[in-house]
Write an enzyme that holds these catalytic residues in place. Structure first.
Site, PDB file in Angstrom:
ATOM      1  N   PRO A 185       0.818  -1.222   0.000  1.00 48.52           N
ATOM      2  CA  PRO A 185       0.000   0.000   0.000  1.00 48.52           C
ATOM      3  C   PRO A 185       0.850   1.271   0.000  1.00 48.52           C
ATOM      4  O   PRO A 185       0.353   2.338  -0.341  1.00 48.52           O
ATOM      5  CB  PRO A 185      -0.812  -0.107   1.297  1.00 48.52           C
ATOM      6  N   GLU A 192       2.083  -7.623   8.489  1.00 48.90           N
ATOM      7  CA  GLU A 192       2.164  -6.159   8.482  1.00 48.90           C
ATOM      8  C   GLU A 192       3.179  -5.656   7.459  1.00 48.90           C
ATOM      9  O   GLU A 192       3.360  -4.455   7.295  1.00 48.90           O
ATOM     10  CB  GLU A 192       2.534  -5.654   9.878  1.00 48.90           C
ATOM     11  N   ARG A 251      -2.468  -7.396 -20.857  1.00 43.51           N
ATOM     12  CA  ARG A 251      -3.338  -6.848 -21.908  1.00 43.51           C
ATOM     13  C   ARG A 251      -2.643  -5.779 -22.741  1.00 43.51           C
ATOM     14  O   ARG A 251      -3.145  -5.384 -23.784  1.00 43.51           O
ATOM     15  CB  ARG A 251      -4.676  -6.374 -21.356  1.00 43.51           C
ATOM     16  N   ASP A 298      -8.065   5.529 -28.407  1.00 43.56           N
ATOM     17  CA  ASP A 298      -8.114   6.469 -29.522  1.00 43.56           C
ATOM     18  C   ASP A 298      -7.849   7.878 -28.996  1.00 43.56           C
ATOM     19  O   ASP A 298      -7.783   8.096 -27.785  1.00 43.56           O
ATOM     20  CB  ASP A 298      -9.443   6.364 -30.284  1.00 43.56           C
TER      21      ASP A 298
HETATM   22  C1  4GM Z   1       1.322  -4.119   4.241  1.00 40.52           C
HETATM   23  C2  4GM Z   1       2.643  -4.051   3.823  1.00 40.52           C
HETATM   24  C3  4GM Z   1      -0.600  -4.374  -1.399  1.00 40.52           C
HETATM   25  C4  4GM Z   1       0.463  -5.046   3.656  1.00 40.52           C
HETATM   26  C5  4GM Z   1       3.094  -4.892   2.852  1.00 40.52           C
HETATM   27  C6  4GM Z   1      -0.389  -5.321  -0.403  1.00 40.52           C
HETATM   28  C7  4GM Z   1      -2.665  -3.806  -0.382  1.00 40.52           C
HETATM   29  C8  4GM Z   1      -1.748  -3.613  -1.399  1.00 40.52           C
HETATM   30  C9  4GM Z   1       0.922  -5.919   2.686  1.00 40.52           C
HETATM   31  C10 4GM Z   1       2.233  -5.829   2.285  1.00 40.52           C
HETATM   32  C11 4GM Z   1      -1.345  -5.464   0.595  1.00 40.52           C
HETATM   33  C12 4GM Z   1      -2.014  -2.569  -2.448  1.00 40.52           C
HETATM   34  C13 4GM Z   1       0.009  -6.931   2.062  1.00 40.52           C
HETATM   35  N1  4GM Z   1      -2.475  -4.713   0.575  1.00 40.52           N
HETATM   36  N2  4GM Z   1      -2.845  -1.580  -2.160  1.00 40.52           N
HETATM   37  N3  4GM Z   1      -1.226  -6.322   1.650  1.00 40.52           N
HETATM   38  O1  4GM Z   1      -1.449  -2.678  -3.525  1.00 40.52           O
HETATM   39  O2  4GM Z   1       2.670  -6.673   1.309  1.00 40.52           O
END
Ligand code: 4GM
Length: 216
Positions: A89, A116, A154, A169
Site C-alpha cells: 500500500p 504487516e 493486456r 483512440d
Molecule cells: C502491508 C505491507 C498491497 C500489507 C506490505 C499489499 C494492499 C496492497 C501488505 C504488504 C497489501 C495494495 C500486504 N495490501 N494496495 N497487503 O497494492 O505486502
C-alpha cells in the site's frame, strides 16, 4: 513476458481460474506470458519453517523475516533478470502509464507480502520498485500481483484480439480515463429502451459532439 511470483500461498496463483480462462488464460496458452509461483516458506531455514517475527521496537502484528526472503529472491534472480517489484500500500500508484512501462520488460519478479509487511533490509537491498494497486490494505500482496499481471498482459502484442484493443483512440486519451461517455450496443431498441438517434446516424462529428456533452 515471464512473471515469477514469490508468495507464501503459491496455490492462490497456480490454482486461480482467472489465469486458466479468457484473455489471461489464452495469453498463457499462446506463450505470450508465463506465470510461475514460488513458495517463500520452502526457503525457510527455521526448524518450524517460520517466516515471520515480531517487530523490533514493539508495535502490532508480525513482519516477514529477512532470511527466507533474501534466499528466495536470490534464487529467483539467478533465472529471472527482471526488476524485483514489491506490492505494498506504500508503493507508487500503479497507473496505466506505469503498466505500459512495465510491459517493456521481458521478465518481472513480483514479491507478495503478508502480515504487516517485510523487514526494511529486504526493501533496501533487493527491491527495485514498489507499487500499490490502490489506497487500501489487503490481507496479502497476491491479489495486487495478479492485478499487475492482468494489466501488463493486456498491453502485450497479441494478447488482445482486434475487438479488444488496448490502444486508446485520441478521444479517449483526451479524457485521460477520468470520464466516460455512455456506451450502447445492439439492439437499438431493447424492450422500448432506445439508443440515442445520433449514434445511429453515422455522422462522426455529431457523434463526437454528443459524446463530449454527455461525459460523466
Ligand atoms: C502491508 C505491507 C498491497 C500489507 C506490505 C499489499 C494492499 C496492497 C501488505 C504488504 C497489501 C495494495 C500486504 N495490501 N494496495 N497487503 O497494492 O505486502
Amino acid at each position: 513476458m515471464h512473471f515469477d511470483i514469490l508468495t507464501l500461498f503459491p496455490s492462490f496463483i497456480e490454482d486461480n481460474p482467472y489465469f486458466k480462462h479468457s484473455i489471461i488464460g489464452r495469453a498463457i496458452e499462446q506463450k505470450i506470458i508465463k506465470v510461475r509461483a514460488h513458495d517463500i516458506r520452502k526457503h525457510s531455514r527455521n526448524k518450524h519453517n517460520k517466516v515471520d517475527d515480531t517487530p523490533y521496537g514493539g508495535g502490532a502484528g508480525m513482519l516477514m523475516t529477512c532470511q527466507p526472503l533474501f534466499d528466495s529472491i536470490k534464487a529467483i534472480k539467478k533465472k529471472n533478470k527482471g526488476p524485483v517489484i514489491f506490492l505494498t500500500p506504500q508503493g507508487k500508484q500503479l497507473t496505466n502509464t506505469r503498466v505500459r512501462e512495465l510491459a517493456k520488460n521481458p521478465e518481472l519478479i513480483l514479491l507478495c507480502g503478508r502480515y504487516e509487511g517485510i523487514d526494511q533490509r529486504v526493501r533496501d537491498e533487493l527491491i527495485d520498485e514498489e507499487y500499490s494497486i490502490g489506497p487500501y490494505v489487503l490481507t496479502g500482496g497476491e491479489l495486487p500481483a495478479m492485478v499487475l499481471v492482468d494489466a501488463v498482459t493486456r498491453q502485450l502484442p497479441g494478447a488482445l484480439h482486434d475487438d479488444e484493443s488496448a490502444l486508446e483512440d485520441s478521444f479517449s486519451r483526451k479524457l485521460k480515463g477520468k470520464k466516460e461517455y455512455p456506451h450502447y450496443t445492439k439492439p437499438a431498441n431493447f424492450k422500448g429502451l432506445k439508443v440515442p438517434d445520433v449514434l445511429l446516424s453515422g455522422n462522426h462529428a455529431e457523434i463526437e459532439k454528443w459524446r463530449m456533452k454527455n461525459l460523466r
